[in-house]
Design a protein around this motif. Structure first.
Motif, PDB file in Angstrom:
ATOM      1  N   GLN A 118      -0.638  12.194 -21.344  1.00 52.84           N
ATOM      2  CA  GLN A 118      -1.552  11.413 -22.168  1.00 52.84           C
ATOM      3  C   GLN A 118      -2.662  12.283 -22.750  1.00 52.84           C
ATOM      4  O   GLN A 118      -3.052  12.121 -23.907  1.00 52.84           O
ATOM      5  N   PHE A 147     -11.231   8.645 -12.854  1.00 56.02           N
ATOM      6  CA  PHE A 147     -10.603   8.807 -14.179  1.00 56.02           C
ATOM      7  C   PHE A 147     -10.341  10.308 -14.356  1.00 56.02           C
ATOM      8  O   PHE A 147     -11.170  11.044 -14.877  1.00 56.02           O
ATOM      9  N   GLU A 171      -8.104   1.725 -20.657  1.00 56.83           N
ATOM     10  CA  GLU A 171      -7.782   3.009 -20.047  1.00 56.83           C
ATOM     11  C   GLU A 171      -8.509   3.207 -18.718  1.00 56.83           C
ATOM     12  O   GLU A 171      -8.011   3.896 -17.832  1.00 56.83           O
ATOM     13  N   ASN A 176      -5.251   1.095 -13.763  1.00 54.71           N
ATOM     14  CA  ASN A 176      -4.760   2.212 -14.580  1.00 54.71           C
ATOM     15  C   ASN A 176      -5.208   3.562 -14.035  1.00 54.71           C
ATOM     16  O   ASN A 176      -4.981   4.593 -14.661  1.00 54.71           O
ATOM     17  N   LEU A 177      -5.895   3.573 -12.882  1.00 56.73           N
ATOM     18  CA  LEU A 177      -6.480   4.803 -12.359  1.00 56.73           C
ATOM     19  C   LEU A 177      -5.899   5.198 -11.002  1.00 56.73           C
ATOM     20  O   LEU A 177      -6.510   5.938 -10.248  1.00 56.73           O
ATOM     21  N   SER A 180      -3.460  10.380 -11.747  1.00 59.12           N
ATOM     22  CA  SER A 180      -4.226  11.150 -12.731  1.00 59.12           C
ATOM     23  C   SER A 180      -3.946  10.626 -14.133  1.00 59.12           C
ATOM     24  O   SER A 180      -2.812  10.673 -14.610  1.00 59.12           O
ATOM     25  N   TRP A 181      -4.989  10.119 -14.785  1.00 59.86           N
ATOM     26  CA  TRP A 181      -4.810   9.547 -16.130  1.00 59.86           C
ATOM     27  C   TRP A 181      -4.347  10.616 -17.115  1.00 59.86           C
ATOM     28  O   TRP A 181      -3.437  10.397 -17.901  1.00 59.86           O
ATOM     29  N   ARG A 184      -0.664  11.961 -16.591  1.00 56.75           N
ATOM     30  CA  ARG A 184       0.386  10.946 -16.599  1.00 56.75           C
ATOM     31  C   ARG A 184       1.235  11.113 -17.862  1.00 56.75           C
ATOM     32  O   ARG A 184       0.721  11.415 -18.946  1.00 56.75           O
TER      33      ARG A 184
END
Length: 936
Positions: A118, A147, A171, A176-177, A180-181, A184
């Motif tokens: 991402q 994050f 996000e 969603n956390l 690792s954002w 990912r």
């Protein structure tokens, strides 16, 4: 919490490295400051859109990583991605964005099949939006602890939030956390949202949020992504997959992301660096001149320049881009890395009139209202009626001309003036493109690529080649010529470097090295024979040059094929002017008058005279003595005779008959075969039958309508051995160059074929050596009985089936080097899979790996490779063995790897050493060896 996160304003400040995340006190973080120097080092080294983590510099790197590539180096890299093969589905988009510096490669590789994270996708989106220069990299950046983003990417992610490219609420949501954002893998639906936001189309996505996507897996689409997917599809940025699926959670590869952003460029108005749009005003000498916004720019073209069209994904050649068409050119320092044809219509118009004169850069043209004036300059091309470049001063007043003018610059410049009618007198060189006997005209292609046509007149036009007079029919397309035109008519054409051409006539004289033939006009010509000319005589199997008949009045009518050196490479008998009698019966030979009386197989009597020119032999031994031959021409002896009227061309005691076996009568134990002259011969069963692959063969093993040779006993009444001709395809079991022996597998085991005197060739008919035949190859062998007459190697094609059309009986195999071979199975097909053979192409799929070849009769033989899915354990280089993990103790886990095995993941080729323990692999086998490994 979500509302608070939505209101976060990210503020970057200097000093002690405090980052204020206003909106919630718990989100304040204090971190140790990095120096601007260290941040710059990281920025200088991270590769945009990189692959695995090993490719990226981490936050402690002090060296110069590989990311911040200059625009110039990115453009240079566009043509040298060794893992992006010509024809690859995303080739166009990868090269386009690489030329613009939006994506780059590493060490000549692009790694199109690698997944994109991402954080990498965010950086590419910012480059696409031309916002990457707005990032603040001079200060430390801290995001919420949960994050997680790699240090290098943090300022870019911050910028993305600030620009509305990312939705903070979505996000930074707790769900969603969990991982690792930043690292990912970017999913297809997440990238769809990123694309739409980058284009500023969020409003369209909101309007389409309530509509189903129309894909079969719509239920798997996240509710907050549905509008973005609909908008991305509507804009043509993303398409569905096989089975009408979108695969919303599927990982996006580097090739896919490059394609998405490349397509998105059509929907924004940004001017990208090193991207120029305009009209080609000149294209020559390795340079493209582009007219744009009132000025011209020159771009150098080289071997790495990629050419495409705006309407197709397939690469084109430079020849398909014409001057005065519209293009987009991408490249730095005036060197074109990527050229895209956007409009193939030439921006030209034309005017016609009667030429009057030229003066001071002006062409004067007569018109109804006086004289029209057209400006021209040094770049204007003047040509004659056939397109040959001429000087303006050579145009004769009164000639009709056509003026071609460009329409893109506003000046309406004359780029070409062509004479459309006028008198032509010249001598030129080129090649023959076409000869039209009906209209008596020849079309020439000149050295500059232009073509022109002129007519000839019989008795006036002269055609020649190396001091030989030719007929118009002797001229062949492709031959290099020098030609003279006078008063618009062909006066002479001299072939200076011919290609293969054919001539006809009858054989007047024949030696081991020359042939004299007489043409229809009565003239004779002498030609040298090539080293091994091909001889073709209807109904004669494996003819040699000695089977040809030369005679000053009755030689064979032949068609000769001459190569570019005017040597005869092929002699084909069209008809014969002689009488032929096989197995005729001697009535009497008069030694004094040298007349031979005999009866043919119908009992009709014939009288011929022998002379010193008659070819004679007995018991297979040639002789020049009429006396010796005459002593053997006793009553009732069988002879083979060729003659012209009463003159004997050859008389030989019959030792064998060759022909096609037409009937077998087991009751009367007789056989009938038809010889080359149409004569039918009936004889009793042979004493022996000789067939390759058959021991102790009898007539029960022989079929009708096959070529045979009947070798006679001394009394000429009985067939000693009947040799049956056959053409078979066999697998090579061994080759011994020292003994000139090839061992082949046959139904009865193996057989040794001695090839010292056997012609060897490949599938294209080219001569090869014994060293080019390997164990495991297949060969086509022509046999006379058990004696090999010729051997031809058979090419095999192995790889993946890329297309199948069972109805049209065609399929395509793409080999492991990326080359595709098309097959037409009109003669039939046999497909063997796991020991079962079928004859229907519908049993073949594009997932199959195969090896294919044609058998001796043209039927395509396809062997489908077996496959196994296993978990990789290790590779033993000493034994070339792949070890896999076992599900049971009895399961085989060792597999031999072929020397040239294709190992890959998607379109990326891998070394076997790159495979890691627990990798899921699919292995494909040919003869129990791994020929392909697919990493999952």
């Amino acid at each position: 919490m979500a509302d608070e996160i939505a209101n976060i304003e990210i503020q970057i400040s200097h000093g002690e490295g405090n980052i204020e995340l206003s909106g919630h006190k718990k989100l304040k973080r204090k971190v140790q400051s990095y120096s601007a120097k260290a941040v710059s080092a990281v920025l200088a080294g991270t590769m945009v859109l990189g692959g695995t983590g090993a490719v990226f510099a981490d936050s402690t790197s002090t060296g110069t990583p590989i990311a911040a590539v200059t625009t110039q180096s990115a453009a240079t890299a566009a043509g040298i991605f060794s893992d992006v093969k010509t024809g690859f589905w995303a080739e166009k988009h990868i090269y386009k964005l690489a030329s613009q510096g939006i994506v780059v490669g590493n060490n000549g590789l692009f790694r199109p099949g690698d997944s994109v994270t991402q954080q990498e996708a965010v950086l590419m989106a910012l480059r696409f939006m031309k916002l990457q220069g707005n990032v603040n990299t001079s200060t430390d950046v801290v995001l919420p602890a949960d994050f997680m983003v790699t240090n290098y990417y943090k300022p870019y992610v911050v910028l993305a939030f600030q620009q509305g490219l990312l939705d903070k609420t979505v996000e930074m949501a707790v769900d969603n956390l969990k991982t690792s954002w930043g690292e990912r893998k970017a999913s297809r639906e997440w990238v769809a949202e990123l694309l739409v936001r980058a284009l500023g189309k969020s409003a369209s996505a909101a309007a389409a949020a309530g509509e189903p996507t129309g894909f079969a897996d719509d239920s798997k689409v996240s509710a907050n992504k549905r509008g973005y997917i609909n908008t991305a599809v509507d804009l043509g940025l993303a398409n569905g997959l096989d089975g009408n699926r979108f695969d919303p959670q599927g990982a996006v590869t580097r090739a896919q992301l490059a394609t998405f952003f490349s397509r998105a460029e059509a929907h924004n108005t940004l001017d990208y660096d090193n991207t120029f749009k305009g009209t080609v005003s000149s294209l020559k000498d390795g340079k493209l001149t582009l007219f744009s916004n009132g000025s011209t720019t020159d771009f150098t073209l080289n071997a790495n320049t990629a050419y495409f069209t705006s309407t197709s994904e397939t690469r084109i050649s430079l020849n398909e881009i014409q001057p005065y068409t519209k293009v987009t050119v991408i490249g730095a320092t005036y060197s074109a890395a990527y050229v895209e044809l956007t409009d193939p219509t030439q921006q030209l118009d034309q005017a016609e009139g009667t030429f009057t004169k030229v003066s001071s850069g002006i062409v004067w043209v007569d018109s109804a209202l006086g004289y029209d004036q057209y400006d021209y300059d040094a770049g204007t091309v003047f040509t004659d009626v056939n397109g040959t470049v001429i000087q303006p001063s050579s145009i004769t007043a009164g000639s009709k001309i056509r003026l071609t003018r460009e329409t893109f610059s506003g000046s309406h410049k004359v780029v070409k003036v062509q004479v459309t009618s006028g008198v032509v007198n010249k001598t030129a060189t080129g090649t023959i493109q076409n000869v039209d006997a009906a209209s008596k005209s020849i079309t020439f292609k000149n050295t500059d690529g232009t073509t022109e046509s002129f007519k000839w007149e019989d008795g006036i036009s002269l055609f020649s080649s190396q001091n030989s007079i030719l007929l118009p029919a002797d001229l062949k397309a492709g031959a290099a010529v020098s030609y003279t035109i006078k008063d618009n008519l062909i006066r002479s054409v001299e072939v200076t470097s011919g290609i293969e051409r054919t001539v006809k006539g009858f054989i007047y004289e024949l030696t081991d090295s020359t042939i004299v033939y007489q043409k229809t006009d009565g003239s004779r010509e002498v030609k040298l024979l090539a080293s091994k000319p091909v001889i073709v005589i209807p109904n004669v199997a494996n003819p040699v040059i000695g089977d040809l008949i030369s005679d000053k009045t009755g030689g064979d009518n032949v068609q000769l094929t001459l190569n570019s050196s005017d040597q005869v490479t092929h002699i084909e008998v069209v008809s014969r002017q002689i009488n032929q009698f096989t197995g005729a019966t001697v009535v009497d030979f008069n030694a004094k008058t040298q007349f031979l009386t005999f009866t043919d197989n119908l009992g009709k009597a014939h009288v011929i005279k022998l002379d010193t020119n008659t070819k004679m032999s007995y018991d297979g031994t040639p002789t020049t003595s009429i006396t010796s031959m005459g002593a053997r021409l006793a009553e009732n002896r069988k002879v083979d005779v060729t003659s012209i009227n009463e003159r004997a061309l050859s008389v030989e005691l019959s030792t064998k008959y060759s022909g096609i076996l037409t009937a077998i009568n087991a009751s009367t134990r007789t056989i009938v075969f038809k010889m080359s002259n149409g004569q039918l011969m009936t004889m009793g069963y042979p004493l022996n039958v000789d067939i390759f692959g058959k021991t102790s063969a009898t007539m029960a093993d022989v079929s009708v309508n096959v070529p045979v040779t009947a070798v006679l006993t001394g009394n000429q009444e009985i067939i000693s051995v009947l040799r049956v001709a056959s053409s078979v395809q066999l697998e090579v079991a061994g080759v011994n160059a020292n003994t000139n022996k090839v061992t082949v597998k046959s139904g009865s085991g193996t057989s040794d074929i001695y090839v010292a005197a056997v012609p060897l060739s490949n599938e294209a008919g080219q001569t090869i050596t014994l060293s080019e035949i390997k164990t495991g190859d297949y060969v086509n062998i022509n046999f006379d009985g058990a004696t090999a007459l010729s051997m031809q190697s058979v090419k095999q094609y192995s790889g993946q089936v890329s297309a199948v059309d069972a109805a049209a009986r065609t399929f395509t195999v793409k080999d492991y080097s990326g080359v595709s071979q098309n097959f037409a199975a009109s003669a039939g097909v046999r497909i063997t899979r796991d020991g079962v053979t079928t004859t229907d192409l519908s049993g073949l799929t594009t997932a199959d790996r195969v090896i294919a070849r044609k058998d001796a009769s043209g039927v395509i033989i396809i062997s489908v490779f077996s496959q196994l899915s296993r978990t990789f354990a290790r590779y033993e280089s000493a034994t070339s063995e792949v070890m896999t993990k076992r599900a049971t103790l009895n399961e085989n886990y060792k597999f031999v790897l072929a020397a040239n095995a294709y190992i890959h993941q998607g379109d990326t080729t891998l070394p076997v050493q790159s495979l890691k323990e627990n990798d899921n692999i699919i292995m494909y086998f040919n003869n129990d060896k791994i020929v392909e490994i697919v990493k999952q």
